[in-house]
Design an enzyme around this catalytic site. Structure first.
Site, PDB file in Angstrom:
ATOM      1  N   HIS A  86       0.858  -1.196   0.000  1.00  0.00           N
ATOM      2  CA  HIS A  86       0.000   0.000   0.000  1.00  0.00           C
ATOM      3  C   HIS A  86       0.891   1.241   0.000  1.00  0.00           C
ATOM      4  CE1 HIS A  86      -2.869   3.034   1.266  1.00  0.00           C
ATOM      5  NE2 HIS A  86      -3.816   2.216   0.831  1.00  0.00           N
ATOM      6  N   GLU A 158      -4.040   2.315  -7.628  1.00  0.00           N
ATOM      7  CA  GLU A 158      -4.486   3.443  -6.805  1.00  0.00           C
ATOM      8  C   GLU A 158      -3.555   4.638  -7.054  1.00  0.00           C
ATOM      9  OE1 GLU A 158      -6.683   2.166  -3.032  1.00  0.00           O
ATOM     10  OE2 GLU A 158      -4.572   1.798  -2.636  1.00  0.00           O
TER      11      GLU A 158
END
Ligand code: PGA
Length: 242
Positions: A86, A158
């Site tokens: 992430h 993302e």
């Protein structure tokens, strides 16, 4: 780290009320709670058909690695997915492509599906290096990993500058990013394996007002939802409509 213990329990109970067997039959829904509430959340959602994942993992299975989470132990505790790489871990904890690669291997060795996060920063975008960054992140994350047919990998595109911002990108930009990711995959594995094992999802400020812009894009398979997943009704409503 948005919800404390009580908030997490409440969210799990709310989710339990919102999901139904038909929905989980049709869609793969995964919840990735913090480690501190992983087991309790798993227990609440045990019969719901919602899969449980974790937000991070270590690559070694066992040993003197204080503070780390073993992929083997998490798998034994019912963990089916793990978010790997992430942007917040890359940014605050210095996770490199090499670390991400080891974590992906650790997941696959333990039959956990990694949710590999990739995406460009605002600077990358300004410098027109989005394509290079995506290509590099996917290629390095999957380096020396032999995908086999029944393994599952989710790649979450993302844009880092969009996460938690309330902004989204144009659907065409997301579709272009999906194509770059797909191209990187094609260079790594046979198409049949990619089609059966890899899913590409979009993430970054997705909520009930904007998700429909992305659902028809080529290569789209779902969403990684952050803020909007903290409200069970909103999260499940998105799941119902994709
Ligand atoms: P967001 O979070 O949906 O709130 O932008 C996404 C993420 O943290 O990956």
């Amino acid at each position: 780290m948005n919800l404390d213990y009580r908030g997490s329990m409440r969210l799990a109970e709310d989710l339990l009320r919102e999901v139904n067997p038909a929905l989980v039959e049709e869609k793969d829904i995964v919840i990735c709670p913090s480690h501190s509430v992983f087991l309790l959340t798993a227990e609440i959602l045990r019969e719901s058909g919602v899969a449980i994942g974790a937000q991070d993992i270590f690559w070694e299975e066992k040993g003197a690695f204080t503070g780390c989470e073993s992929p083997q132990f998490l798998a034994e505790a019912g963990c089916q997915f793990v978010i790997v790489g992430h942007s917040e871990r890359r940014q605050y904890l210095g996770e490199t492509d090499e670390i991400v690669n080891k974590k992906i291997q650790g997941c696959l060795d333990n039959k956990i599906a990694p949710i590999l996060c990739v995406g460009e920063t605002a600077d990358d975008r300004r410098n027109n290096s989005t394509d290079n960054v995506l290509f590099r992140q996917v290629t390095n994350a999957l380096k020396n990993i032999d995908l086999i047919p029944d393994e599952q990998i989710v790649i979450a595109y993302e844009p880092v500058w969009v996460i938690g911002s309330g902004r989204t990108i144009e659907p065409e930009e997301a579709e272009h990013a999906f194509k770059i990711i797909n191209q990187a995959l094609i260079d790594l594995a046979p198409l049949t394996i990619i089609r059966s094992s890899v899913r590409i999802v979009y993430g970054g400020s997705i909520d009930s007002s904007n998700f429909k812009d992305f659902t028809d894009l080529e290569h789209f398979s779902g969403f990684l939802v952050g803020g909007a997943s903290l409200k069970a009704e909103e999260f499940i409503n998105i799941a119902k409509q994709i």
